[in-house]
Scaffold this active site. Structure first.
Site, PDB file in Angstrom:
ATOM      1  N   LYS A   1       0.848  -1.192   0.000  1.00 16.54           N
ATOM      2  CA  LYS A   1       0.000   0.000   0.000  1.00 16.54           C
ATOM      3  C   LYS A   1       0.886   1.245   0.000  1.00 16.54           C
ATOM      4  O   LYS A   1       2.046   1.231   0.404  1.00 16.54           O
ATOM      5  CB  LYS A   1      -0.939   0.024   1.203  1.00 16.54           C
ATOM      6  CG  LYS A   1      -0.258   0.125   2.584  1.00 16.54           C
ATOM      7  CD  LYS A   1       0.148   1.532   2.998  1.00 16.54           C
ATOM      8  CE  LYS A   1       0.898   1.553   4.320  1.00 16.54           C
ATOM      9  NZ  LYS A   1       1.565   2.851   4.592  1.00 16.54           N
TER      10      LYS A   1
ATOM     11  N   PRO B   1       9.730  -4.944   0.238  1.00 11.21           N
ATOM     12  CA  PRO B   1      10.729  -4.737   1.295  1.00 11.21           C
ATOM     13  C   PRO B   1      10.074  -4.445   2.647  1.00 11.21           C
ATOM     14  O   PRO B   1       9.000  -3.847   2.715  1.00 11.21           O
ATOM     15  CB  PRO B   1      11.541  -3.539   0.788  1.00 11.21           C
ATOM     16  CG  PRO B   1      10.651  -2.846  -0.188  1.00 11.21           C
ATOM     17  CD  PRO B   1       9.803  -3.908  -0.811  1.00 11.21           C
ATOM     18  N   SER B   2      10.757  -4.888   3.697  1.00 11.20           N
ATOM     19  CA  SER B   2      10.244  -4.682   5.061  1.00 11.20           C
ATOM     20  C   SER B   2      10.707  -3.338   5.608  1.00 11.20           C
ATOM     21  O   SER B   2      11.758  -2.827   5.224  1.00 11.20           O
ATOM     22  CB  SER B   2      10.727  -5.813   5.972  1.00 11.20           C
ATOM     23  OG  SER B   2      10.281  -7.063   5.508  1.00 11.20           O
ATOM     24  N   GLY B   3       9.911  -2.784   6.509  1.00 12.47           N
ATOM     25  CA  GLY B   3      10.269  -1.518   7.144  1.00 12.47           C
ATOM     26  C   GLY B   3      10.379  -0.370   6.174  1.00 12.47           C
ATOM     27  O   GLY B   3      11.158   0.556   6.374  1.00 12.47           O
TER      28      GLY B   3
ATOM     29  N   LEU C   1       5.408   0.319   3.273  1.00 18.61           N
ATOM     30  CA  LEU C   1       4.507  -0.280   2.294  1.00 18.61           C
ATOM     31  C   LEU C   1       3.554  -1.296   2.908  1.00 18.61           C
ATOM     32  O   LEU C   1       2.704  -1.850   2.209  1.00 18.61           O
ATOM     33  CB  LEU C   1       5.323  -0.948   1.175  1.00 18.61           C
ATOM     34  CG  LEU C   1       6.225  -0.009   0.371  1.00 18.61           C
ATOM     35  CD1 LEU C   1       7.098  -0.811  -0.591  1.00 18.61           C
ATOM     36  CD2 LEU C   1       5.396   1.019  -0.393  1.00 18.61           C
ATOM     37  N   ALA C   2       3.702  -1.563   4.209  1.00 20.23           N
ATOM     38  CA  ALA C   2       2.802  -2.452   4.953  1.00 20.23           C
ATOM     39  C   ALA C   2       2.731  -3.851   4.362  1.00 20.23           C
ATOM     40  O   ALA C   2       1.665  -4.489   4.386  1.00 20.23           O
ATOM     41  CB  ALA C   2       1.401  -1.840   5.067  1.00 20.23           C
ATOM     42  N   GLY C   3       3.855  -4.328   3.848  1.00 18.99           N
ATOM     43  CA  GLY C   3       3.866  -5.679   3.301  1.00 18.99           C
ATOM     44  C   GLY C   3       3.470  -6.716   4.330  1.00 18.99           C
ATOM     45  O   GLY C   3       2.690  -7.632   4.042  1.00 18.99           O
ATOM     46  N   GLY C   4       3.988  -6.608   5.540  1.00 19.31           N
ATOM     47  CA  GLY C   4       3.649  -7.556   6.595  1.00 19.31           C
ATOM     48  C   GLY C   4       2.185  -7.501   6.988  1.00 19.31           C
ATOM     49  O   GLY C   4       1.558  -8.526   7.271  1.00 19.31           O
ATOM     50  N   SER C   5       1.617  -6.296   7.000  1.00 16.45           N
ATOM     51  CA  SER C   5       0.193  -6.147   7.309  1.00 16.45           C
ATOM     52  C   SER C   5      -0.666  -6.805   6.236  1.00 16.45           C
ATOM     53  O   SER C   5      -1.664  -7.473   6.534  1.00 16.45           O
ATOM     54  CB  SER C   5      -0.164  -4.670   7.434  1.00 16.45           C
ATOM     55  OG  SER C   5       0.488  -4.073   8.533  1.00 16.45           O
TER      56      SER C   5
ATOM     57  N   ASP D   1      -2.632  -1.109  10.269  1.00 14.98           N
ATOM     58  CA  ASP D   1      -2.788  -1.160   8.816  1.00 14.98           C
ATOM     59  C   ASP D   1      -3.485  -2.424   8.329  1.00 14.98           C
ATOM     60  O   ASP D   1      -3.937  -2.483   7.181  1.00 14.98           O
ATOM     61  CB  ASP D   1      -1.422  -1.069   8.124  1.00 14.98           C
ATOM     62  CG  ASP D   1      -0.801   0.313   8.220  1.00 14.98           C
ATOM     63  OD1 ASP D   1      -1.535   1.277   8.490  1.00 14.98           O
ATOM     64  OD2 ASP D   1       0.420   0.429   8.022  1.00 14.98           O
TER      65      ASP D   1
END
Length: 297
Positions: A10, A93-95, A98-102, A135
């Site tokens: 996102k 990418p993490s951190g 972009l809220a990839g983990g969410s 998120d």
């Protein structure tokens, strides 16, 4: 049953920080927009327990991972369900804001709901998402939404027709907590209003939207990471309608109303030193979720 699916990243087209709350979080208004930068997840049945594997060594695969936490929350609520093996292939990418983990966590909730035949609606999954992070609920809701509260109170927005999004993510992460701790609300401007961005979105006015993008956290991040400001300026020089830091960073994005201009801008950024990607806005969940998840229950 084995399920394969994708989860998107996102960007925040606007981020207004209103005040510090009594619970330690910040009251905010934001416009979330999904983009087609995806991670891949595969769920396979186990007799019992939760197993998580990931292609990225620095990503934890224990209960500190949001995907593992999502599975555990559902498992605790519905203990008669079988086990699951989760394979996570990271691209986002993490951190990086972009809220990839969410997105991973929300996708896992949706997929386990189908795999375990729990027959929960997105509204019934919302409390689980809220426990996982501010998120996460967005990724259950709609590709474009207004977020209030901590970001979990969502209103669907009709996004403009697809637009190109250039994302440049320097190879460093920025802890969200450190950004909020350095935010001085007295320095944020009253001229930035989410309602103005909503107007440009409803009118499908990309140049107008680009000109008014704002993020109250950006000044804090640029103060300690000057490269963020330099990337923004380069994007605008290359013909972007507008550019902005996403969330608390470190990714900078730019929106374009011309595909060739966006492609030329992509080729102007170095590919080795940074994670650079040309994406598009997402309009429908069908762009990343298979029918067996999307049309359930």
């Amino acid at each position: 049953m084995r399920l394969k699916f994708k989860t998107p990243a996102k960007i925040n087209l606007g981020l207004k920080i209103l005040r510090k709350r009594d619970d330690g979080f910040h009251e905010l208004e934001t416009i979330f927009q999904m983009v087609d930068w995806f991670d891949d997840i595969e769920l396979s049945p186990l007799e019992q327990g939760i197993e998580l594997e990931c292609n990225t060594p620095e990503i934890p695969t224990d209960a500190s991972n949001l995907v593992f936490k999502a599975a555990l929350l559902l498992k605790e609520a519905y203990p008669d369900t079988p086990g699951v093996h989760i394979k996570l292939i990271k691209s986002i990418p993490s951190g990086a804001g972009l809220a990839g983990g969410s997105g991973n966590a929300a996708g896992t909730l949706l997929a386990l709901n189908r795999m375990w035949d729990l027959r929960l609606t997105p509204a019934q999954l919302q409390p689980f998402a809220e426990k996982l992070g501010s998120d996460v609920p967005f990724f259950l809701h709609s590709p474009c939404a207004l977020g209030c509260g901590r970001g979990e109170k969502l209103t669907t927005l009709q996004a403009p027709k697809k637009f190109k999004v250039l994302l440049v993510s320097p190879n460093f992460s920025i802890p969200t907590g450190s950004v909020y701790s350095r935010l001085n609300l007295k320095l944020t401007t009253d001229q930035n209003h989410i309602s103005i961005l909503q107007k440009f979105i409803s009118n499908a006015d990309l140049p107008g939207l680009g000109a008014r993008l704002f993020n109250d956290l950006e000044c804090v991040v640029v103060e300690s990471h000057r490269i963020i400001g330099e990337i923004k300026e380069e994007m605008r020089r290359l013909g972007a309608c507008g550019s902005l830091l996403s969330g608390s960073g470190s990714t900078v994005f730019a929106i374009f109303d011309n595909a060739q201009t966006a492609q030329t801008a992509l080729e102007s950024f170095p590919k080795g030193a940074w994670n650079v990607r040309l994406s598009e806005s997402v309009e429908h969940f069908s762009e990343f979720l298979p029918d067996e998840i999307l049309n359930y229950p």
